[in-house]
Scaffold this active site. Structure first.
Site, PDB file in Angstrom:
ATOM      1  N   CYS A 262       7.280   0.305  16.674  1.00 17.47           N
ATOM      2  CA  CYS A 262       7.517  -1.043  17.226  1.00 17.47           C
ATOM      3  C   CYS A 262       6.224  -1.572  17.833  1.00 17.47           C
ATOM      4  O   CYS A 262       5.509  -0.849  18.531  1.00 17.47           O
ATOM      5  CB  CYS A 262       8.610  -0.989  18.303  1.00 17.47           C
TER       6      CYS A 262
ATOM      7  N   ASN B 152     -21.146  13.930   0.478  1.00 16.84           N
ATOM      8  CA  ASN B 152     -20.951  12.498   0.285  1.00 16.84           C
ATOM      9  C   ASN B 152     -21.631  12.027  -0.994  1.00 16.84           C
ATOM     10  O   ASN B 152     -22.626  12.616  -1.428  1.00 16.84           O
ATOM     11  CB  ASN B 152     -21.473  11.713   1.494  1.00 16.84           C
TER      12      ASN B 152
ATOM     13  N   CYS C 130      14.222  -2.330  21.045  1.00 24.48           N
ATOM     14  CA  CYS C 130      13.908  -3.510  21.902  1.00 24.48           C
ATOM     15  C   CYS C 130      13.896  -4.817  21.124  1.00 24.48           C
ATOM     16  O   CYS C 130      13.691  -5.894  21.686  1.00 24.48           O
ATOM     17  CB  CYS C 130      12.544  -3.303  22.576  1.00 24.48           C
TER      18      CYS C 130
ATOM     19  N   THR D 223     -17.466   9.927   4.056  1.00 24.09           N
ATOM     20  CA  THR D 223     -17.440   8.820   5.027  1.00 24.09           C
ATOM     21  C   THR D 223     -18.834   8.226   5.154  1.00 24.09           C
ATOM     22  O   THR D 223     -19.838   8.932   5.153  1.00 24.09           O
ATOM     23  CB  THR D 223     -16.918   9.277   6.410  1.00 24.09           C
TER      24      THR D 223
ATOM     25  N   ARG E 182       0.848  -1.217   0.000  1.00 24.61           N
ATOM     26  CA  ARG E 182       0.000   0.000   0.000  1.00 24.61           C
ATOM     27  C   ARG E 182       0.872   1.251   0.000  1.00 24.61           C
ATOM     28  O   ARG E 182       0.576   2.228  -0.688  1.00 24.61           O
ATOM     29  CB  ARG E 182      -0.946  -0.011   1.202  1.00 24.61           C
TER      30      ARG E 182
ATOM     31  N   GLN F 277     -10.149   9.982   9.139  1.00 18.39           N
ATOM     32  CA  GLN F 277     -10.089   8.540   9.393  1.00 18.39           C
ATOM     33  C   GLN F 277      -9.098   7.895   8.433  1.00 18.39           C
ATOM     34  O   GLN F 277      -8.788   6.716   8.556  1.00 18.39           O
ATOM     35  CB  GLN F 277     -11.467   7.906   9.186  1.00 18.39           C
ATOM     36  N   ASN F 278      -8.635   8.668   7.467  1.00 18.18           N
ATOM     37  CA  ASN F 278      -7.773   8.127   6.419  1.00 18.18           C
ATOM     38  C   ASN F 278      -6.331   8.012   6.905  1.00 18.18           C
ATOM     39  O   ASN F 278      -5.860   8.851   7.677  1.00 18.18           O
ATOM     40  CB  ASN F 278      -7.821   9.024   5.166  1.00 18.18           C
TER      41      ASN F 278
ATOM     42  N   HIS G 281      -7.063   7.397  12.848  1.00 19.73           N
ATOM     43  CA  HIS G 281      -6.727   5.982  12.604  1.00 19.73           C
ATOM     44  C   HIS G 281      -5.261   5.798  12.256  1.00 19.73           C
ATOM     45  O   HIS G 281      -4.878   4.749  11.745  1.00 19.73           O
ATOM     46  CB  HIS G 281      -7.630   5.415  11.486  1.00 19.73           C
TER      47      HIS G 281
HETATM   48  N1  APR Z   1     -16.826  12.014  -3.004  1.00 15.28           N
HETATM   49  C1  APR Z   1     -17.587  11.958  -1.883  1.00 15.28           C
HETATM   50  N2  APR Z   1     -17.945  10.782  -1.273  1.00 15.28           N
HETATM   51  C2  APR Z   1     -17.493   9.643  -1.844  1.00 15.28           C
HETATM   52  C3  APR Z   1     -16.697   9.615  -3.007  1.00 15.28           C
HETATM   53  C4  APR Z   1     -16.360  10.876  -3.590  1.00 15.28           C
HETATM   54  N3  APR Z   1     -15.613  10.965  -4.704  1.00 15.28           N
HETATM   55  N4  APR Z   1     -16.414   8.309  -3.317  1.00 15.28           N
HETATM   56  C5  APR Z   1     -17.010   7.547  -2.357  1.00 15.28           C
HETATM   57  N5  APR Z   1     -17.660   8.341  -1.488  1.00 15.28           N
HETATM   58  C6  APR Z   1     -18.373   7.942  -0.278  1.00 15.28           C
HETATM   59  C7  APR Z   1     -19.051   6.601  -0.342  1.00 15.28           C
HETATM   60  O1  APR Z   1     -20.367   6.755  -0.833  1.00 15.28           O
HETATM   61  C8  APR Z   1     -19.042   6.185   1.137  1.00 15.28           C
HETATM   62  O2  APR Z   1     -20.215   6.644   1.803  1.00 15.28           O
HETATM   63  O3  APR Z   1     -17.393   7.835   0.740  1.00 15.28           O
HETATM   64  C9  APR Z   1     -17.836   6.910   1.728  1.00 15.28           C
HETATM   65  C10 APR Z   1     -16.675   5.979   2.060  1.00 15.28           C
HETATM   66  O4  APR Z   1     -17.112   5.119   3.082  1.00 15.28           O
HETATM   67  P1  APR Z   1     -16.196   3.878   3.555  1.00 15.28           P
HETATM   68  O5  APR Z   1     -15.658   3.157   2.369  1.00 15.28           O
HETATM   69  O6  APR Z   1     -16.979   3.162   4.603  1.00 15.28           O
HETATM   70  O7  APR Z   1     -14.926   4.580   4.223  1.00 15.28           O
HETATM   71  P2  APR Z   1     -14.856   5.304   5.632  1.00 15.28           P
HETATM   72  O8  APR Z   1     -16.165   5.915   5.988  1.00 15.28           O
HETATM   73  O9  APR Z   1     -13.675   6.193   5.587  1.00 15.28           O
HETATM   74  O10 APR Z   1     -14.544   4.089   6.644  1.00 15.28           O
HETATM   75  C11 APR Z   1     -14.299   4.494   7.983  1.00 15.28           C
HETATM   76  O11 APR Z   1     -13.791   2.238   8.558  1.00 15.28           O
HETATM   77  O12 APR Z   1     -12.923   0.225   8.108  1.00 15.28           O
HETATM   78  C12 APR Z   1     -12.686   1.371   8.814  1.00 15.28           C
HETATM   79  O13 APR Z   1     -10.586   2.241   9.409  1.00 15.28           O
HETATM   80  C13 APR Z   1     -11.453   2.107   8.330  1.00 15.28           C
HETATM   81  O14 APR Z   1     -11.094   4.501   8.308  1.00 15.28           O
HETATM   82  C14 APR Z   1     -11.976   3.471   7.879  1.00 15.28           C
HETATM   83  C15 APR Z   1     -13.299   3.562   8.586  1.00 15.28           C
END
Ligand code: APR
Length: 246
Positions: free
Chosen positions: A129, A215, A152, A190, A72, A103-104, A121
């Site tokens: 470590c 979103n 360590c 999110t 990654r 959260q990214n 996160h």
């Molecule tokens: N613009 C705006 N929203 C978008 C776009 C975009 N270009 N592309 C996708 N989305 C939206 C999707 O519709 C979805 O609702 O972004 C959201 C992403 O949601 P997830 O994939 O669930 O990601 P996230 O909310 O960041 O997950 C939260 O969950 O698994 C854990 O640690 C992980 O940080 C992560 C956390």
């Protein structure tokens, strides 16, 4: 097709002293990164992220988990912030008190130039470590084994929060404070399903903040949001910033 930014939202933002923004994987989607719940590609398609991003997975097969994060990090080398990241950098310059809570773990907000960033996160570019938690910037790129801590001797691991682990206390406390004190709270990209990050918007709403959701699809927050801008954050955020602070 550009979306009309509501005029009362523009007025709120022009007067706002404190703005807090929570971002998720959606804000990085237009940089070419898959959101967390998208199926993965290539070699790793056979694994689910939760099979790789957990203390149990690391204990079971540290090399597999280490290699996944190395893959990654390598994939991130060609990835750049998108217009949504840069719009948030601009917003931070325009608002007296601005807090970016993410959260990214992809480091793209810092890469774009955001300053006050709370990484709930963790950050995939940082390695620590697994025993003594010492951070390290450089580790032998030994492809045969997981590198060890110079202090360590423990196994190194990415400085990200795995499922079942606690979030960094100071960052979470600062995020809660920012949510409770802000005039306007943005939830961007999110799905709002993972706690405790998902509760921040509700904490802001309960304290009387204006809640704006940006979103691609509606989420559990949408019914509570004062404004729901449905679409791509890489298009909507630049347009909003241009409208408010043109
Ligand atoms: N613009 C705006 N929203 C978008 C776009 C975009 N270009 N592309 C996708 N989305 C939206 C999707 O519709 C979805 O609702 O972004 C959201 C992403 O949601 P997830 O994939 O669930 O990601 P996230 O909310 O960041 O997950 C939260 O969950 O698994 C854990 O640690 C992980 O940080 C992560 C956390």
């Amino acid at each position: 097709m550009t979306m009309e930014i509501p005029s009362d939202l523009i007025r709120f933002l022009r007067k706002a002293n404190r703005v807090a923004v929570l971002t998720g994987a959606g804000v990085s989607q237009e940089s070419g990164l898959r959101t967390f719940r998208d199926p993965q590609t290539g070699l790793w398609a056979q694994y689910k992220p939760t099979d790789l991003a957990s203390p149990e997975a690391f204990a079971r097969d540290p090399k597999l988990v280490w290699d996944w994060y190395a893959w990654r990090r390598e994939a991130l080398k060609g990835v750049r912030p998108n217009a949504g990241h840069y719009a948030l950098v601009e917003m931070e310059k325009r608002v007296p008190e601005f807090t970016l809570i993410t959260q990214n773990v992809d480091n793209l907000h810092r890469f774009a130039g955001s300053r006050n960033v709370l990484e709930l996160h963790g950050n995939i570019q940082r390695v620590r470590c697994s025993e003594c938690r010492t951070f390290t910037e450089d580790w032998g790129d030994d492809t045969e084994a997981v590198p060890h801590c110079n202090v360590c001797g423990g196994l190194l691991r990415p400085d990200v929060v795995w499922s079942g682990e606690n979030l960094p206390r100071l960052e979470l406390e600062a995020a809660v404070q920012a949510a409770r004190k802000c005039d306007v709270f943005f939830s961007v990209g999110t799905s709002g399903v993972v706690q405790p990050a998902a509760s921040l918007a509700f904490a802001a709403h309960n304290k009387g903040a204006v809640v704006v959701e940006v979103n691609a699809e509606s989420t559990p927050l949408t019914p509570k949001a004062d404004f729901f801008l449905q679409g791509k954050s890489g298009e909507l955020l630049p347009e909003l910033v241009a409208e408010v602070w043109k």
